[in-house]
Design a protein around this motif. Structure first.
Motif, PDB file in Angstrom:
ATOM      1  N   VAL A 165      61.997  42.520  32.125  1.00  0.00           N
ATOM      2  CA  VAL A 165      61.335  43.760  31.718  1.00  0.00           C
ATOM      3  C   VAL A 165      60.340  44.209  32.783  1.00  0.00           C
ATOM      4  CG1 VAL A 165      59.883  44.839  29.959  1.00  0.00           C
ATOM      5  CG2 VAL A 165      61.640  43.170  29.293  1.00  0.00           C
ATOM      6  N   ALA A 166      59.551  43.261  33.306  1.00  0.00           N
ATOM      7  CA  ALA A 166      58.561  43.597  34.332  1.00  0.00           C
ATOM      8  C   ALA A 166      59.244  44.159  35.577  1.00  0.00           C
ATOM      9  CB  ALA A 166      57.739  42.362  34.683  1.00  0.00           C
ATOM     10  N   LEU A 167      60.345  43.543  35.995  1.00  0.00           N
ATOM     11  CA  LEU A 167      61.054  43.999  37.186  1.00  0.00           C
ATOM     12  C   LEU A 167      61.603  45.405  37.001  1.00  0.00           C
ATOM     13  CD1 LEU A 167      62.198  43.251  40.018  1.00  0.00           C
ATOM     14  CD2 LEU A 167      64.258  42.488  38.826  1.00  0.00           C
ATOM     15  N   LEU A 168      62.263  45.652  35.876  1.00  0.00           N
ATOM     16  CA  LEU A 168      62.865  46.963  35.647  1.00  0.00           C
ATOM     17  C   LEU A 168      61.801  48.040  35.464  1.00  0.00           C
ATOM     18  CD1 LEU A 168      65.864  45.996  33.334  1.00  0.00           C
ATOM     19  CD2 LEU A 168      65.856  46.414  35.799  1.00  0.00           C
ATOM     20  N   ASN A 169      60.707  47.707  34.796  1.00  0.00           N
ATOM     21  CA  ASN A 169      59.613  48.671  34.643  1.00  0.00           C
ATOM     22  C   ASN A 169      59.047  49.061  36.004  1.00  0.00           C
ATOM     23  OD1 ASN A 169      59.813  48.709  31.872  1.00  0.00           O
ATOM     24  ND2 ASN A 169      58.112  47.308  31.511  1.00  0.00           N
ATOM     25  N   ASN A 170      58.849  48.080  36.860  1.00  0.00           N
ATOM     26  CA  ASN A 170      58.277  48.364  38.169  1.00  0.00           C
ATOM     27  C   ASN A 170      59.270  49.056  39.090  1.00  0.00           C
ATOM     28  OD1 ASN A 170      55.365  47.185  38.614  1.00  0.00           O
ATOM     29  ND2 ASN A 170      56.422  45.737  37.263  1.00  0.00           N
ATOM     30  N   ALA A 171      60.548  48.756  38.943  1.00  0.00           N
ATOM     31  CA  ALA A 171      61.563  49.477  39.712  1.00  0.00           C
ATOM     32  C   ALA A 171      61.551  50.959  39.335  1.00  0.00           C
ATOM     33  CB  ALA A 171      62.939  48.871  39.459  1.00  0.00           C
ATOM     34  N   ASN A 172      61.384  51.231  38.067  1.00  0.00           N
ATOM     35  CA  ASN A 172      61.306  52.617  37.607  1.00  0.00           C
ATOM     36  C   ASN A 172      60.059  53.301  38.147  1.00  0.00           C
ATOM     37  OD1 ASN A 172      62.211  54.850  35.793  1.00  0.00           O
ATOM     38  ND2 ASN A 172      60.266  54.391  34.770  1.00  0.00           N
ATOM     39  N   THR A 173      58.929  52.575  38.110  1.00  0.00           N
ATOM     40  CA  THR A 173      57.684  53.131  38.635  1.00  0.00           C
ATOM     41  C   THR A 173      57.798  53.461  40.114  1.00  0.00           C
ATOM     42  OG1 THR A 173      56.367  51.900  37.011  1.00  0.00           O
ATOM     43  CG2 THR A 173      55.218  52.663  38.984  1.00  0.00           C
ATOM     44  N   LYS A 174      58.502  52.615  40.872  1.00  0.00           N
ATOM     45  CA  LYS A 174      58.661  52.823  42.311  1.00  0.00           C
ATOM     46  C   LYS A 174      59.767  53.821  42.644  1.00  0.00           C
ATOM     47  CE  LYS A 174      56.931  48.257  43.662  1.00  0.00           C
ATOM     48  NZ  LYS A 174      55.862  48.750  44.557  1.00  0.00           N
ATOM     49  N   GLY A 175      60.437  54.323  41.618  1.00  0.00           N
ATOM     50  CA  GLY A 175      61.465  55.332  41.843  1.00  0.00           C
ATOM     51  C   GLY A 175      62.763  54.800  42.411  1.00  0.00           C
ATOM     52  N   ILE A 176      63.058  53.528  42.153  1.00  0.00           N
ATOM     53  CA  ILE A 176      64.308  52.944  42.637  1.00  0.00           C
ATOM     54  C   ILE A 176      65.447  53.387  41.715  1.00  0.00           C
ATOM     55  CG2 ILE A 176      65.580  50.806  43.052  1.00  0.00           C
ATOM     56  CD1 ILE A 176      62.907  49.484  43.725  1.00  0.00           C
ATOM     57  N   LYS A 177      66.335  54.197  42.248  1.00  0.00           N
ATOM     58  CA  LYS A 177      67.419  54.763  41.448  1.00  0.00           C
ATOM     59  C   LYS A 177      68.732  54.014  41.632  1.00  0.00           C
ATOM     60  CE  LYS A 177      64.770  58.139  40.037  1.00  0.00           C
ATOM     61  NZ  LYS A 177      64.263  58.138  38.636  1.00  0.00           N
ATOM     62  N   ASN A 178      68.913  53.471  42.819  1.00  0.00           N
ATOM     63  CA  ASN A 178      70.182  52.814  43.149  1.00  0.00           C
ATOM     64  C   ASN A 178      70.111  51.353  42.712  1.00  0.00           C
ATOM     65  OD1 ASN A 178      72.739  52.566  44.139  1.00  0.00           O
ATOM     66  ND2 ASN A 178      72.173  52.718  46.292  1.00  0.00           N
ATOM     67  N   LEU A 179      70.189  51.156  41.411  1.00  0.00           N
ATOM     68  CA  LEU A 179      70.003  49.841  40.786  1.00  0.00           C
ATOM     69  C   LEU A 179      71.228  49.523  39.946  1.00  0.00           C
ATOM     70  CD1 LEU A 179      66.822  48.609  38.930  1.00  0.00           C
ATOM     71  CD2 LEU A 179      69.033  48.491  37.807  1.00  0.00           C
ATOM     72  N   ILE A 180      71.667  48.286  40.011  1.00  0.00           N
ATOM     73  CA  ILE A 180      72.815  47.887  39.206  1.00  0.00           C
ATOM     74  C   ILE A 180      72.500  46.617  38.429  1.00  0.00           C
ATOM     75  CG2 ILE A 180      73.876  46.545  41.088  1.00  0.00           C
ATOM     76  CD1 ILE A 180      76.616  47.580  39.960  1.00  0.00           C
ATOM     77  N   ILE A 181      72.946  46.593  37.174  1.00  0.00           N
ATOM     78  CA  ILE A 181      72.852  45.403  36.340  1.00  0.00           C
ATOM     79  C   ILE A 181      74.179  44.651  36.437  1.00  0.00           C
ATOM     80  CG2 ILE A 181      72.494  44.492  34.015  1.00  0.00           C
ATOM     81  CD1 ILE A 181      70.022  45.816  35.187  1.00  0.00           C
ATOM     82  N   TYR A 182      74.103  43.417  36.921  1.00  0.00           N
ATOM     83  CA  TYR A 182      75.302  42.594  37.018  1.00  0.00           C
ATOM     84  C   TYR A 182      75.462  41.839  35.702  1.00  0.00           C
ATOM     85  CZ  TYR A 182      78.723  39.270  38.872  1.00  0.00           C
ATOM     86  OH  TYR A 182      79.859  38.523  39.086  1.00  0.00           O
ATOM     87  N   ASP A 183      76.455  42.244  34.942  1.00  0.00           N
ATOM     88  CA  ASP A 183      76.649  41.735  33.586  1.00  0.00           C
ATOM     89  C   ASP A 183      77.653  40.588  33.624  1.00  0.00           C
ATOM     90  OD1 ASP A 183      76.926  41.316  30.887  1.00  0.00           O
ATOM     91  OD2 ASP A 183      77.958  43.208  30.476  1.00  0.00           O
ATOM     92  N   SER A 184      77.135  39.362  33.593  1.00  0.00           N
ATOM     93  CA  SER A 184      78.020  38.205  33.707  1.00  0.00           C
ATOM     94  C   SER A 184      77.479  37.051  32.878  1.00  0.00           C
ATOM     95  CB  SER A 184      78.148  37.770  35.170  1.00  0.00           C
ATOM     96  OG  SER A 184      78.771  36.510  35.275  1.00  0.00           O
ATOM     97  N   PHE A 185      78.314  36.541  31.982  1.00  0.00           N
ATOM     98  CA  PHE A 185      77.916  35.368  31.210  1.00  0.00           C
ATOM     99  C   PHE A 185      77.733  34.159  32.114  1.00  0.00           C
ATOM    100  CE2 PHE A 185      79.092  31.430  29.055  1.00  0.00           C
ATOM    101  CZ  PHE A 185      78.159  31.411  28.042  1.00  0.00           C
ATOM    102  N   ARG A 186      78.683  33.945  33.009  1.00  0.00           N
ATOM    103  CA  ARG A 186      78.646  32.728  33.826  1.00  0.00           C
ATOM    104  C   ARG A 186      77.505  32.753  34.842  1.00  0.00           C
ATOM    105  NH1 ARG A 186      84.453  29.887  34.638  1.00  0.00           N
ATOM    106  NH2 ARG A 186      83.032  28.425  35.665  1.00  0.00           N
ATOM    107  N   ALA A 187      77.179  33.912  35.368  1.00  0.00           N
ATOM    108  CA  ALA A 187      76.057  34.008  36.302  1.00  0.00           C
ATOM    109  C   ALA A 187      74.719  34.109  35.576  1.00  0.00           C
ATOM    110  CB  ALA A 187      76.229  35.205  37.229  1.00  0.00           C
ATOM    111  N   GLY A 188      74.752  34.384  34.283  1.00  0.00           N
ATOM    112  CA  GLY A 188      73.513  34.586  33.533  1.00  0.00           C
ATOM    113  C   GLY A 188      73.085  33.402  32.692  1.00  0.00           C
TER     114      GLY A 188
END
Length: 245
Positions: A165-188
């Motif tokens: 949550v902290a990372l995504l909130n701060n990415a939004n604050t910094k205006g980072i638009k080119n962001l991807i969520i890697y959705d993986s059970f095995r990597a997560g």
């Protein structure tokens, strides 16, 4: 240049949340088992120009060298660095010494991660400013990719907000638009608390990973297994004495 970063805690302080499950020596053995399995997986990963292990423990650095990884000894200071400070240190080394253009941070307790995951992640980091793989059982981060490496700090040590949550909130604050969520059970899936151990033992069997060092360790040392709280509740578990399987 694309660089993989693997910070490893000192064996003397490894996996403290599991001290009610295993002795300190057993926790060291578990950590070494997880690290050897990760190193073995990385032998089939050729997409990173450099794969760096950052740790104070000579034994971990020797294993890294055996698997042709770059081992860098972390200098201990008093008081100890926060985890974010450790991440910042290894990230700066990648930038300054290895000219990294992108960095991907992974952790040794991702016991189900595959070479395919790493290849996919590296490709996605090259195409995006920020890649985040959410941890399966928490609001944490299991993989963090940054392009360039200093585009945003990590937030693992935030005292009030979960790291994801902290990372995504701060990415939004910094205006980072080119962001991807890697959705993986095995990597997560990571191993952090007692219930994770019982789940890990079952998942390693499900994915036919019985030859891994972690599976062998759990088979010989784990003394609990999952038990449903009641007949219809498949989300909350008790931990019962493990039957031999």
């Amino acid at each position: 240049m694309s660089t993989l970063l693997i910070p490893v805690a000192p064996l003397s302080r490894t996996k403290t949340r599991l001290r009610d499950c295993f002795s300190i020596d057993q926790l060291k053995d578990l950590t070494i088992a997880m690290f050897k399995d990760l190193c073995s997986t990385l032998t089939d990963v050729n997409c990173f120009e450099h794969k760096i292990v950052y740790c104070t423990t000579p034994e971990i650095l020797e294993i890294a060298e055996d698997f042709s990884l770059i081992g860098i000894k972390e200098v201990q200071i008093d008081p100890s660095k926060t985890f974010d400070e450790v991440i910042d240190s290894i990230n700066r080394i990648a930038l300054e010494k290895y000219n990294a253009l992108q960095t991907t941070i992974a952790f040794l307790d991702l016991i189900l991660i595959t070479s395919k995951n790493f290849n996919e992640i590296n490709s996605l980091v090259k195409e995006n400013q920020l890649l985040v793989c959410p941890a399966i059982h928490s609001a944490g981060v299991s993989i963090l990719g940054r392009n360039p490496p200093n585009i945003i700090p990590s937030y693992f040590s935030d005292p009030n907000t979960p790291s994801l949550v902290a990372l995504l909130n701060n990415a939004n604050t910094k205006g980072i638009k080119n962001l991807i969520i890697y959705d993986s059970f095995r990597a997560g899936f990571d191993v952090d608390i007692k219930q994770d151990l019982a789940l890990a033992y079952e998942y390693l069997k499900i994915f036919n990973l019985k030859n891994t060092e972690v599976f062998k360790f759990l088979k010989n040392n784990l003394r609990v297994s999952l038990k449903k709280l009641n007949a219809i509740n498949n989300r909350t578990f008790n931990l019962a004495d493990k039957k031999k399987t």
